[in-house]
Scaffold this active site. Structure first.
Site, PDB file in Angstrom:
ATOM      1  N   GLU A  48     100.138  51.165  71.256  1.00 15.29           N
ATOM      2  CA  GLU A  48     100.905  52.366  70.921  1.00 15.29           C
ATOM      3  C   GLU A  48     102.214  52.431  71.708  1.00 15.29           C
ATOM      4  O   GLU A  48     102.209  52.455  72.933  1.00 15.29           O
ATOM      5  CB  GLU A  48     100.064  53.606  71.228  1.00 15.29           C
ATOM      6  CG  GLU A  48     100.759  54.920  70.921  1.00 15.29           C
ATOM      7  CD  GLU A  48      99.910  56.123  71.293  1.00 15.29           C
ATOM      8  OE1 GLU A  48     100.406  57.262  71.142  1.00 15.29           O
ATOM      9  OE2 GLU A  48      98.755  55.928  71.738  1.00 15.29           O
TER      10      GLU A  48
ATOM     11  N   ASP B 277     102.416  56.598  66.508  1.00 13.83           N
ATOM     12  CA  ASP B 277     102.249  58.020  66.802  1.00 13.83           C
ATOM     13  C   ASP B 277     103.419  58.770  66.186  1.00 13.83           C
ATOM     14  O   ASP B 277     104.580  58.429  66.407  1.00 13.83           O
ATOM     15  CB  ASP B 277     102.205  58.244  68.317  1.00 13.83           C
ATOM     16  CG  ASP B 277     101.876  59.684  68.687  1.00 13.83           C
ATOM     17  OD1 ASP B 277     102.636  60.587  68.275  1.00 13.83           O
ATOM     18  OD2 ASP B 277     100.885  59.900  69.396  1.00 13.83           O
TER      19      ASP B 277
ATOM     20  N   ASP C 247     103.757  66.437  71.191  1.00 15.04           N
ATOM     21  CA  ASP C 247     102.322  66.696  71.095  1.00 15.04           C
ATOM     22  C   ASP C 247     101.971  68.120  70.688  1.00 15.04           C
ATOM     23  O   ASP C 247     101.055  68.721  71.234  1.00 15.04           O
ATOM     24  CB  ASP C 247     101.650  66.347  72.432  1.00 15.04           C
ATOM     25  CG  ASP C 247     101.680  64.849  72.692  1.00 15.04           C
ATOM     26  OD1 ASP C 247     101.176  64.110  71.843  1.00 15.04           O
ATOM     27  OD2 ASP C 247     102.222  64.440  73.728  1.00 15.04           O
TER      28      ASP C 247
ATOM     29  N   ASP D 124      96.253  63.458  67.773  1.00 12.39           N
ATOM     30  CA  ASP D 124      96.711  63.257  69.147  1.00 12.39           C
ATOM     31  C   ASP D 124      97.730  64.331  69.519  1.00 12.39           C
ATOM     32  O   ASP D 124      98.931  64.185  69.259  1.00 12.39           O
ATOM     33  CB  ASP D 124      97.321  61.868  69.325  1.00 12.39           C
ATOM     34  CG  ASP D 124      97.663  61.569  70.782  1.00 12.39           C
ATOM     35  OD1 ASP D 124      97.322  62.400  71.644  1.00 12.39           O
ATOM     36  OD2 ASP D 124      98.269  60.519  71.051  1.00 12.39           O
TER      37      ASP D 124
END
Length: 421
Positions: free
Chosen positions: A229, A262, A299, A329
Site C-alpha cells: 500500500e 487506498d 481517513d 480503512d
C-alpha cells in the site's frame, strides 16, 4: 420503513430498470457474493491492545475526537463488531492489525508475535461465518519514532521490522488455512520525512532489500496474498514518502505481488478509478482500501459520493469483481464508532449496487456506435433511477434494517452498551 411499502417500491423499480435492459435480481445476486472487510481499528481509534495508549507513539497515525464508548479490550471490540455485522447486509470479512492479538495481558513485542496470539480471532471468524484479513503494524512503536522502519539505514531497526513482517505473513497464512479462504496481508509503512530529504534513493534501495528478504518464504495464494500500500504523504512525512505509488507499482509487478490502492492516499484531485484498468492488465488481483479523503486528510468515514460511485462503476464495467477485494480503512473518534463502521460498509455496498444496476449494455451500444450524446444522456438519467428502492429491498431480504432504520438500533446500542464504558 414497513416491508410492504418496500416490496411495492421494489416491484416498481424492477419494472423501471427492465425498461433499460437491467435485470435487478441478477444484480442483487452478484452483490450478495461480494464481501466487504470491516476494519477493527475504527472501534478503538487504532490503539490496539499491546499496552495502554499504544496509538500515542510512532507517528503517521492520528485519530480526531473523543466520543464516548471506545472499545477498551478485545471483548468490547468483538461486541461492537457483532453489532455492526447485524446491520450490514451481504458477506462480511474482518481486517485485523497485528496490534490486536490476544496477548494475555503480557507485553509481546512485534518481533515475537505468533499465530497462537490470533487463535481467538480465528475462532471468532468461524463463529460469525466470516473470513479474515491481516496487516503488519509498522507504527505506534518506539522503533518507528525515527520515521523509518523497513527503509531504515539503522540495521537493528530494519531487522526488527523485517522479523515483524515475516511473522505477520506467517500469521496471515495461518488464518487463511484455518478459514479455507485467502487472507490478504497488507504492508503499509509510515517511512519518510517531514522536510527535504537528500538520500531518497538510499532509503528506497533499503526498502527493496527488506521486501526481498521478507518475501523469501512463499505461501500459496489460497492461504494468503501479499499486498503493498502506497501513500502520497503522511503526517510527519509531508515532503518524502519512501513507499510511493511508483515504488510499489514497480516492485509488485516485477515480483508478482498485489497492489493495494487506498482511496485517500493520492492527490485530492486524483481518482483511483482510472488506475484499475491499467493495474489489472499486469496483475491478477487488487486490494482496495475504501476510504474518503477531505482536502489533505485521507481517513474520513466512507460515504456514497462520486469518488466511490466512480470506483465501483469502473470495476463493474470491467467485469472485474472476481479480481478485486474491498476493505474499509478509516477512523473517526468524533462520532459513534459502531455507527461509523456501519455507514461506511453500507455506503460501499450501495455504490456497488448502483454500479451493478447501471444500464451497461445500452451504454456500450451507444459508445460502439459513437453516439456520444445518447451515451451522456443515459448516464445522466441513470443517476435518478430508483436504486434506493432496490437497496431497501436488499436489506430486508438480508434481514437487516433498511433505509434509516439502523440509526435507531445504533442509538439503542449506545444507550445499552457503549455509553456505560
Amino acid at each position: 420503513m414497513k416491508n410492504a411499502n418496500i416490496e411495492k417500491a421494489y416491484a416498481a423499480a424492477c419494472e423501471r430498470y427492465a425498461e433499460l435492459g437491467v435485470d435487478v435480481e441478477k444484480a442483487i445476486k452478484k452483490l450478495e457474493k461480494v464481501p466487504v472487510s470491516l476494519h477493527c481499528w475504527q472501534s478503538d481509534d487504532v490503539g490496539g491492545f499491546e499496552k495502554p495508549d499504544a496509538s500515542l507513539s510512532g507517528g503517521g497515525i492520528q485519530t480526531t475526537g473523543n466520543y464516548p464508548g471506545k472499545a477498551r479490550n478485545i471483548g468490547e471490540l468483538k461486541e461492537d463488531l457483532k453489532k455492526a455485522y447485524s446491520l450490514i447486509p451481504g458477506q462480511k470479512r474482518l481486517n485485523l492489525h497485528a496490534i490486536y492479538g490476544e496477548f494475555g495481558g503480557k507485553l509481546v513485542d512485534r518481533d515475537q508475535i505468533e499465530p497462537k496470539h490470533f487463535q481467538g480471532w480465528v475462532d471468532f471468524a468461524k463463529e460469525q461465518n466470516i473470513k479474515l484479513d491481516f496487516n503488519s503494524t509498522l507504527f505506534s512503536h518506539p522503533k518507528a519514532d525515527a520515521g523509518y522502519t523497513l527503509s531504515s539505514l539503522d540495521n537493528s531497526i530494519r531487522d526488527f521490522w523485517i522479523e515483524h513482517t515475516q511473522r505477520c505473513r506467517r500469521i496471515a497464512a495461518f488464518m487463511g488455512k484455518e478459514l479455507n479462504a485467502t487472507c490478504f496481508h497488507n504492508i503499509w509503512i509510515p517511512d519518510g520525512s517531514k522536510d527535504i530529504t537528500v538520500e531518497r534513493y538510499a532509503h528506497r534501495a533499503v526498502l527493496k532489500e527488506s521486501l526481498d528478504q521478507i518475501f523469501k518464504t512463499e505461501y500459496p495464494n489460497s492461504e494468503m496474498r501479499d499486498t503493498l500500500e502506497s501513500k502520497l504523504f503522511g503526517i510527519g512525512s509531508e515532503s518524502y514518502v519512501v513507499g510511493s505509488h511508483e515504488f510499489y507499482m514497480g516492485y509488485a509487478f516485477t515480483n508478482k505481488k498485489t497492489l493495494c490502492f487506498d482511496m485517500g492516499h493520492f492527490h485530492p484531485t486524483e481518482s483511483i478509478a482510472d488506475k484499475i484498468s491499467s493495474a489489472l492488465l499486469f496483475s491478477d488481483a487488487l486490494l482496495l482500501h475504501v476510504s474518503r479523503g477531505v482536502r489533505w486528510d485521507s481517513d474520513h468515514v466512507v460515504i456514497f459520493n462520486d469518488d466511490l460511485q466512480n470506483l465501483m462503476l469502473e470495476i463493474v464495467r470491467m467485469d472485474a469483481l472476481d479480481k478485486v477485494a474491498f476493505g474499509l480503512d478509516y477512523f473517526d473518534a468524533s462520532i459513534n464508532r459502531v455507527g461509523a463502521m456501519v455507514i461506511g460498509a453500507r455506503a460501499a455496498q450501495k455504490a456497488l449496487l448502483f454500479a451493478l444496476l447501471e444500464p451497461l449494455s445500452k451504454l456500450k451500444e451507444y459508445e460502439a456506435k459513437d453516439k456520444g450524446f445518447e451515451r451522456l444522456a443515459l448516464l445522466e438519467e441513470a443517476k435518478t433511477l430508483p436504486f434506493g428502492d432496490v437497496w431497501n429491498y436488499y436489506c430486508v431480504k438480508a434481514g437487516v434494517a433498511p433505509a434509516e432504520d439502523y440509526i435507531t438500533e445504533i442509538a439503542q446500542y449506545e444507550k445499552d452498551v457503549t455509553s456505560k464504558r
